[in-house]
Design a protein around this motif. Structure first.
Motif, PDB file in Angstrom:
ATOM      1  N   MET A 216      34.923  46.858  25.647  1.00  0.00           N
ATOM      2  CA  MET A 216      35.454  46.485  26.952  1.00  0.00           C
ATOM      3  C   MET A 216      34.681  45.293  27.511  1.00  0.00           C
ATOM      4  O   MET A 216      33.466  45.194  27.355  1.00  0.00           O
ATOM      5  N   VAL A 217      35.404  44.382  28.162  1.00  0.00           N
ATOM      6  CA  VAL A 217      34.799  43.192  28.747  1.00  0.00           C
ATOM      7  C   VAL A 217      34.624  43.411  30.238  1.00  0.00           C
ATOM      8  O   VAL A 217      35.544  43.858  30.927  1.00  0.00           O
ATOM      9  N   ASP A 218      33.435  43.107  30.770  1.00  0.00           N
ATOM     10  CA  ASP A 218      33.208  43.226  32.207  1.00  0.00           C
ATOM     11  C   ASP A 218      34.109  42.253  32.952  1.00  0.00           C
ATOM     12  O   ASP A 218      34.266  41.098  32.563  1.00  0.00           O
ATOM     13  N   SER A 219      34.690  42.735  34.035  1.00  0.00           N
ATOM     14  CA  SER A 219      35.596  41.895  34.808  1.00  0.00           C
ATOM     15  C   SER A 219      34.813  40.974  35.723  1.00  0.00           C
ATOM     16  O   SER A 219      33.815  41.386  36.337  1.00  0.00           O
ATOM     17  N   PRO A 220      35.248  39.715  35.873  1.00  0.00           N
ATOM     18  CA  PRO A 220      34.601  38.809  36.819  1.00  0.00           C
ATOM     19  C   PRO A 220      34.979  39.104  38.269  1.00  0.00           C
ATOM     20  O   PRO A 220      34.418  38.519  39.189  1.00  0.00           O
ATOM     21  N   PHE A 221      35.946  40.019  38.473  1.00  0.00           N
ATOM     22  CA  PHE A 221      36.371  40.357  39.834  1.00  0.00           C
ATOM     23  C   PHE A 221      35.368  41.305  40.489  1.00  0.00           C
ATOM     24  O   PHE A 221      34.718  42.112  39.819  1.00  0.00           O
ATOM     25  N   THR A 222      35.281  41.225  41.794  1.00  0.00           N
ATOM     26  CA  THR A 222      34.441  42.151  42.551  1.00  0.00           C
ATOM     27  C   THR A 222      35.092  43.530  42.562  1.00  0.00           C
ATOM     28  O   THR A 222      36.296  43.678  42.284  1.00  0.00           O
ATOM     29  N   ASP A 223      34.314  44.544  42.911  1.00  0.00           N
ATOM     30  CA  ASP A 223      34.853  45.917  42.980  1.00  0.00           C
ATOM     31  C   ASP A 223      35.954  46.018  44.027  1.00  0.00           C
ATOM     32  O   ASP A 223      36.899  46.792  43.871  1.00  0.00           O
ATOM     33  N   GLU A 224      35.847  45.226  45.083  1.00  0.00           N
ATOM     34  CA  GLU A 224      36.871  45.253  46.136  1.00  0.00           C
ATOM     35  C   GLU A 224      38.233  44.855  45.586  1.00  0.00           C
ATOM     36  O   GLU A 224      39.263  45.466  45.922  1.00  0.00           O
ATOM     37  N   ILE A 225      38.255  43.844  44.725  1.00  0.00           N
ATOM     38  CA  ILE A 225      39.522  43.411  44.123  1.00  0.00           C
ATOM     39  C   ILE A 225      40.004  44.431  43.098  1.00  0.00           C
ATOM     40  O   ILE A 225      41.176  44.800  43.068  1.00  0.00           O
ATOM     41  N   LEU A 226      39.093  44.903  42.267  1.00  0.00           N
ATOM     42  CA  LEU A 226      39.463  45.844  41.209  1.00  0.00           C
ATOM     43  C   LEU A 226      39.992  47.157  41.769  1.00  0.00           C
ATOM     44  O   LEU A 226      40.907  47.763  41.202  1.00  0.00           O
ATOM     45  N   ASN A 227      39.430  47.610  42.880  1.00  0.00           N
ATOM     46  CA  ASN A 227      39.811  48.911  43.448  1.00  0.00           C
ATOM     47  C   ASN A 227      40.906  48.815  44.502  1.00  0.00           C
ATOM     48  O   ASN A 227      41.255  49.820  45.124  1.00  0.00           O
ATOM     49  N   ALA A 228      41.439  47.614  44.715  1.00  0.00           N
ATOM     50  CA  ALA A 228      42.520  47.458  45.700  1.00  0.00           C
ATOM     51  C   ALA A 228      43.738  48.251  45.249  1.00  0.00           C
ATOM     52  O   ALA A 228      44.073  48.277  44.056  1.00  0.00           O
ATOM     53  N   PRO A 229      44.414  48.939  46.164  1.00  0.00           N
ATOM     54  CA  PRO A 229      45.584  49.744  45.777  1.00  0.00           C
ATOM     55  C   PRO A 229      46.696  48.891  45.196  1.00  0.00           C
ATOM     56  O   PRO A 229      46.901  47.748  45.619  1.00  0.00           O
ATOM     57  N   SER A 230      47.375  49.453  44.223  1.00  0.00           N
ATOM     58  CA  SER A 230      48.481  48.728  43.602  1.00  0.00           C
ATOM     59  C   SER A 230      49.671  48.665  44.539  1.00  0.00           C
ATOM     60  O   SER A 230      49.838  49.508  45.417  1.00  0.00           O
ATOM     61  N   GLN A 231      50.499  47.659  44.338  1.00  0.00           N
ATOM     62  CA  GLN A 231      51.657  47.450  45.212  1.00  0.00           C
ATOM     63  C   GLN A 231      52.900  48.064  44.587  1.00  0.00           C
ATOM     64  O   GLN A 231      53.183  47.859  43.410  1.00  0.00           O
ATOM     65  N   ARG A 232      53.625  48.814  45.371  1.00  0.00           N
ATOM     66  CA  ARG A 232      54.843  49.452  44.877  1.00  0.00           C
ATOM     67  C   ARG A 232      55.951  48.423  44.626  1.00  0.00           C
ATOM     68  O   ARG A 232      56.038  47.417  45.327  1.00  0.00           O
ATOM     69  N   LYS A 233      56.751  48.696  43.636  1.00  0.00           N
ATOM     70  CA  LYS A 233      57.929  47.883  43.325  1.00  0.00           C
ATOM     71  C   LYS A 233      57.572  46.419  43.062  1.00  0.00           C
ATOM     72  O   LYS A 233      58.338  45.518  43.403  1.00  0.00           O
ATOM     73  N   PHE A 234      56.414  46.201  42.492  1.00  0.00           N
ATOM     74  CA  PHE A 234      56.033  44.829  42.144  1.00  0.00           C
ATOM     75  C   PHE A 234      56.410  44.546  40.700  1.00  0.00           C
ATOM     76  O   PHE A 234      56.092  45.323  39.798  1.00  0.00           O
ATOM     77  N   SER A 235      57.106  43.450  40.480  1.00  0.00           N
ATOM     78  CA  SER A 235      57.499  43.041  39.132  1.00  0.00           C
ATOM     79  C   SER A 235      56.716  41.791  38.756  1.00  0.00           C
ATOM     80  O   SER A 235      56.785  40.774  39.452  1.00  0.00           O
ATOM     81  N   MET A 236      55.979  41.881  37.653  1.00  0.00           N
ATOM     82  CA  MET A 236      55.146  40.755  37.236  1.00  0.00           C
ATOM     83  C   MET A 236      56.008  39.555  36.855  1.00  0.00           C
ATOM     84  O   MET A 236      56.877  39.650  35.990  1.00  0.00           O
ATOM     85  N   PRO A 237      55.801  38.392  37.486  1.00  0.00           N
ATOM     86  CA  PRO A 237      56.571  37.191  37.126  1.00  0.00           C
ATOM     87  C   PRO A 237      56.198  36.700  35.727  1.00  0.00           C
ATOM     88  O   PRO A 237      55.142  37.050  35.186  1.00  0.00           O
TER      89      PRO A 237
ATOM     90  N   ASN B 208      34.530  34.899  30.291  1.00  0.00           N
ATOM     91  CA  ASN B 208      33.100  34.597  30.292  1.00  0.00           C
ATOM     92  C   ASN B 208      32.535  34.340  31.688  1.00  0.00           C
ATOM     93  O   ASN B 208      31.337  34.051  31.817  1.00  0.00           O
ATOM     94  N   LEU B 209      33.382  34.432  32.720  1.00  0.00           N
ATOM     95  CA  LEU B 209      32.868  34.298  34.077  1.00  0.00           C
ATOM     96  C   LEU B 209      31.929  35.468  34.374  1.00  0.00           C
ATOM     97  O   LEU B 209      32.172  36.598  33.916  1.00  0.00           O
ATOM     98  N   PRO B 210      30.867  35.249  35.128  1.00  0.00           N
ATOM     99  CA  PRO B 210      29.925  36.330  35.427  1.00  0.00           C
ATOM    100  C   PRO B 210      30.599  37.511  36.117  1.00  0.00           C
ATOM    101  O   PRO B 210      31.541  37.339  36.902  1.00  0.00           O
ATOM    102  N   ARG B 211      30.119  38.688  35.811  1.00  0.00           N
ATOM    103  CA  ARG B 211      30.673  39.915  36.387  1.00  0.00           C
ATOM    104  C   ARG B 211      30.557  39.902  37.917  1.00  0.00           C
ATOM    105  O   ARG B 211      29.505  39.614  38.466  1.00  0.00           O
ATOM    106  N   GLY B 212      31.686  40.181  38.578  1.00  0.00           N
ATOM    107  CA  GLY B 212      31.699  40.245  40.031  1.00  0.00           C
ATOM    108  C   GLY B 212      31.567  38.917  40.747  1.00  0.00           C
ATOM    109  O   GLY B 212      31.310  38.872  41.949  1.00  0.00           O
ATOM    110  N   SER B 213      31.794  37.807  40.020  1.00  0.00           N
ATOM    111  CA  SER B 213      31.607  36.488  40.637  1.00  0.00           C
ATOM    112  C   SER B 213      32.852  35.981  41.353  1.00  0.00           C
ATOM    113  O   SER B 213      32.782  35.009  42.106  1.00  0.00           O
ATOM    114  N   VAL B 214      33.990  36.598  41.118  1.00  0.00           N
ATOM    115  CA  VAL B 214      35.243  36.177  41.762  1.00  0.00           C
ATOM    116  C   VAL B 214      35.559  37.154  42.887  1.00  0.00           C
ATOM    117  O   VAL B 214      35.825  38.326  42.644  1.00  0.00           O
TER     118      VAL B 214
END
Length: 204
Positions: free
Chosen positions: A1-22, A72-78
């Motif tokens: 597994m690769v560490d995510s560059p996103f902060t925990d706030e972004i990673l743990n944000a609730p998913s959006q209902r009825k969202f279709s990925m463009p 390769n962005l540092p973990r939690g840097s975004v």
């Protein structure tokens, strides 16, 4: 597994209902990064206020070396979509299309075999990277670049427009006329070939 560059706030944000990925155009380090960010914003449309969702969707538009750059962005840097875009544009700023001045429009010429639709597309593409150009000056450059004597050129000389938006709208009718004339020419060519074939058969 690769560490995510996103902060925990972004990673743990609730998913959006009825969202279709463009479906995004993939960035592979060969195109303008600013255009790519704009493309993502257009595709996300009504979801641009959801910062966490914008962040999570962004990596799906990357491919090859660009995707490796993101991993390769540092973990939690975004911590926001803006911060991600700033890093992305900074990384690939060398790919940015150089801006042009108005003279690049005045040296354009419609080729002898170039139909109106193709030329208009090429002209608008060049205009999109021209800085500080007055709308009426752009229209004048287009008229000068057109093949003289064509129906649309004559129409613009007799009754010009003030902006390219008006010009593009007026061009639609002339492009349909060109398409119809081309279709009739193809039809005439086919009929002519058929008649020549029948003539050869009768001679035999």
């Amino acid at each position: 597994m690769v560490d995510s560059p996103f902060t925990d706030e972004i990673l743990n944000a609730p998913s959006q209902r009825k969202f279709s990925m463009p479906v995004f155009i993939l960035f592979d380090e060969t195109t303008d990064p600013i255009d790519h960010v704009y493309h993502i914003q257009l595709k996300m449309d009504l979801n641009t206020e959801n910062d966490s969702l914008m962040c999570k969707c962004f990596p799906t538009s990357l491919a090859g070396p660009a995707l490796n750059w993101f991993k390769n962005l540092p973990r939690g840097s975004v911590y926001s979509f803006r911060s991600l875009c700033d890093r992305f544009i900074s990384q690939y700023y060398g790919n940015k299309r150089p801006a042009k001045d108005i003279s690049s429009l005045f040296i354009m010429k419609q080729r002898a075999d170039e139909r109106l639709q193709a030329f208009l597309t090429r002209f608008n593409l060049t205009k999109s990277i021209v800085i500080e150009c007055h709308p009426s000056t752009v229209v004048q450059a287009f008229i000068l670049a057109m093949t003289r004597g064509t129906p649309f050129h004559t129409s613009l000389v007799v009754n010009t427009t003030k902006t390219m938006d008006e010009l593009n709208e007026r061009a639609n009718g002339f492009m349909r006329l060109e398409e119809e004339e081309a279709a009739n020419a193809r039809k005439t060519s086919i009929i002519s070939m058929e008649e020549k074939t029948k003539a050869k058969i009768r001679q035999k």
